[in-house]
Design a protein around this motif. Structure first.
Motif: not given
Ligand code: FAD
Lengths: 262, 332
Positions: A243-245, B218-221, B288-289, B307-310
């Motif tokens: 699914g979406s994030a 900074q993404n480690f936040t 998450i990968n 994407d882990l950023n999302e």
């Protein structure tokens, strides 16, 4: 100070290689390759030692034609000389041959220290460095994270990892072989243009055949034989959340709450 | 019977000793049961009488090399002792733990004896008296079943996975001589313990770890915030330590810390063998990968490909919504 450093050209770390029909090796068709990560640290450290003690750095790779790319990268990073042992038949993956070939080539060079990465990402064996040191009759220290060399006194004091954050300080006579652990120094970024430019630099090539290495005992009767390769099983245990994030996050947290871990 | 014995090379030092010895005893047991040989143990170090006595309850004989020369790990001295013993006893198999000492000593011994070594093995199969071993290759993306035709068979075993076996034997303890190494070219100076940092990620119930997939520091936040929302601690894979972002006290894996929390969330970590070493026994593992083939999914219970950023910020939001005021740190 003269340093020799080894760089292996290994399958790219970001894809899973396909297993060949024979089942005992991978299919190289369409596979991209890169310099083994630990070997990049070895090159970086060799260049740093040269900056302290003057001298030269020679990079060596053993492998088929494509493996010279590893030496282009080594040149781009700043090594002085590059040698490829061309191994089309076994493609640089036979550990016994690699050690024997490396020993023959290194014996013709002058060196104070030899570096090799702590392990290669393809076979994950971590034996090349020790095997080479044994073949040359020089001392080896593994998992090295710091080097203070005194080439004049023919000695180096090194730090090695022992696991779990423990370290050991060791004094070793030169010439010696050190296997270099990840993180010994920051890896500097290598611009693509520098790699392209270094493609025109001279690579000395010697074929495995010309080294007259006895080939019986290399195949079939090898010390370690791969019977069968397989992809790791997950036993169907991993539940993929789709699914979406936003949806995935909601479903996952729900499952973790149900499982009592959150 | 000569040629059927198994030697386990146990460790007496600090760090990974216990986990290594437990595993060695378990697999050594299994092999000797099938090979009907004796289970022998080599223990080298200094002031190791107690450890030797402990081990003797699990094996038929402990060969103890106890000397101040062995107070630090001394590759040449340890090798000499191991080689002498193996040449005397002619075992069928010599087992090491896949620790930094095993990784160093096993290939040295194999080189001296002119045989191979299978490192990092996680499984043994015994069929009609033939032994084969499973080990990872290609960063853990592929497994290989390998055999060795020469004696002795030398193996390093991944730690973990084995219960501490019950003490079922009453072995003898035999002291073996330790002489100085002639023309020593390697001189151990000292062993250095990790500096205390007050951080012990091994004690946490929930660990949220970030890997190289984090990209920028900074993404480690994102990782730290999720850890906080869950009332857990942030941790990382080795490259983040190598880049100087964190100290080893935050690192999970073979050269860092071993954790077994209730919940381990790996964000942007590929699942290299050395990383798995430090977390694969966690109760619940979430990965998450963006790479669906990443080996981390082979040990995970739940996986999100993307994407882990999302995903990570959404997770943090969701956890905050669900847990509300349950964070103990917020209650105080
Ligand atoms: C003797 C020895 C000891 C070692 N000890 C340790 C140890 O203690 N601990 C340890 O961790 N390593 C250790 N290593 C190193 C280990 O081999 C690996 O190099 C390391 O674990 C890789 O870390 P990583 O997974 O963070 O990075 P990588 O392998 O580079 O993986 C990064 C992952 O992030 C994913 N990714 C990238 N971008 C995104 C995104 N935007 N969203 C989601 N996913 C993304 C990629 O798909 C990839 O799977 C050791 C190695 C040796 C030889």
């Amino acid at each position: 100070m003269k340093i020799v450093t080894f760089a292996k050209h290994v399958p790219s770390s970001v894809v899973t290689p396909r297993i060949a029909h024979s089942g005992d090796r991978i299919d190289e068709d369409g596979l991209s390759h890169e310099v083994n990560e630990a070997d990049l640290y070895a090159i970086e450290e060799a260049l740093y030692q040269r900056s302290l003690h003057k001298g030269s750095v020679t990079a060596i790779t053993i492998g088929p034609g494509r493996a010279k790319e590893a030496l282009h990268i080594a040149y781009a990073k700043g090594v002085d000389q590059a040698i490829q042992v061309v191994d089309e038949a076994l493609r640089g993956v036979n550990p016994v041959l690699n050690v024997m070939a490396a020993a023959k080539v290194v014996k013709k060079l002058e060196y104070d220290m030899i570096f090799a990465g702590i392990q290669a990402e393809d076979d994950l064996q971590g034996q090349f460095g020790i095997g080479l040191a044994e073949a040359l009759g020089i001392p080896a220290v593994t998992a090295v994270t710091e080097i203070r060399a005194s080439p004049g006194e023919k000695v180096a004091t090194v730090m090695r990892e022992l696991g779990g954050g423990f370290k050991e300080e060791i004094e070793v006579d030169l010439p010696c072989l050190l296997t270099i652990q990840f993180g010994i120094r920051r890896l500097r970024y290598t611009p693509v243009m520098a790699i392209v430019r270094s493609r025109s630099r001279k690579i000395e090539q010697v074929t495995v055949e010309s080294l007259a290495i006895p080939t019986e005992g290399l195949q079939g009767n090898a010390p370690l034989r791969v019977m069968k390769l397989s992809y790791p099983e997950d036993g169907g245990r991993c539940e993929l959340i789709r699914g979406s994030a936003e949806e995935a996050a909601r479903k996952l947290v729900h499952k973790l709450v149900e499982a009592g871990v959150v | 019977m000569a040629g059927a014995d198994v030697i386990i090379v146990c460790e007496a030092g600090k760090g990974q000793t216990e986990a290594a010895n437990t595993r060695l005893i378990a697999i050594g047991e299994e092999l000797t049961r099938h090979c009907s040989g004796r289970l022998l143990c080599l223990l080298a170090g200094h002031d190791i009488g107690t450890k030797a006595a402990e081990l003797s309850r699990h094996v038929d004989e402990v060969c103890v090399a106890d000397s101040p020369l062995l107070a630090n790990y001394n590759p040449e001295a340890h090798l000499k002792i191991a080689q002498t013993l193996v040449e005397e006893l002619q075992p069928r198999v010599v087992l090491f733990g896949h620790t930094f000492i095993g990784m160093d000593l096993a290939p040295r011994l194999a080189s001296r004896l002119g045989v191979g070594v299978a490192s990092n093995c996680f499984d043994v199969r015994i069929e009609n008296d033939a032994l084969s071993f499973m080990r990872p290759m290609y960063r853990g993306r592929i497994n290989a079943r390998v055999v060795m035709d020469f004696r002795p068979i030398i193996v390093t075993l991944q730690l973990g996975g084995a219960e501490p076996p019950a003490a079922g034997r009453a072995g003898t303890v035999r002291r073996i001589d330790v002489g100085p190494v002639e023309n020593a070219k390697i001189k151990p100076l000292r062993t250095i313990e990790p500096a205390p940092t007050g951080i012990d990620i091994a004690k946490a119930d929930i660990v949220v770890a970030g890997g190289r997939g984090i990209g920028e520091k900074q993404n480690f936040t994102l990782v730290a915030e999720l850890a906080e929302a869950l009332g857990g601690v942030p941790a990382c894979s080795r490259p983040l330590v190598d880049m100087g972002w964190f100290g080893t006290s935050h690192q999970v894996g073979l050269s860092g810390n071993t954790v077994k929390p209730k919940l381990y969330i790996a964000c942007g970590i590929s699942g290299a063998v050395e990383h798995l070493h430090g977390m694969k026994e966690s109760k619940t593992i979430v990965a998450i990968n963006k790479d669906p083939d990443a080996p981390i999914f082979k040990v995970a219970h739940y996986g999100v490909v993307g994407d882990l950023n999302e995903i990570v910020p959404q997770l943090t939001r969701e956890v905050r919504a669900v847990r509300g005021g349950k964070d103990p740190r917020r209650e105080t």
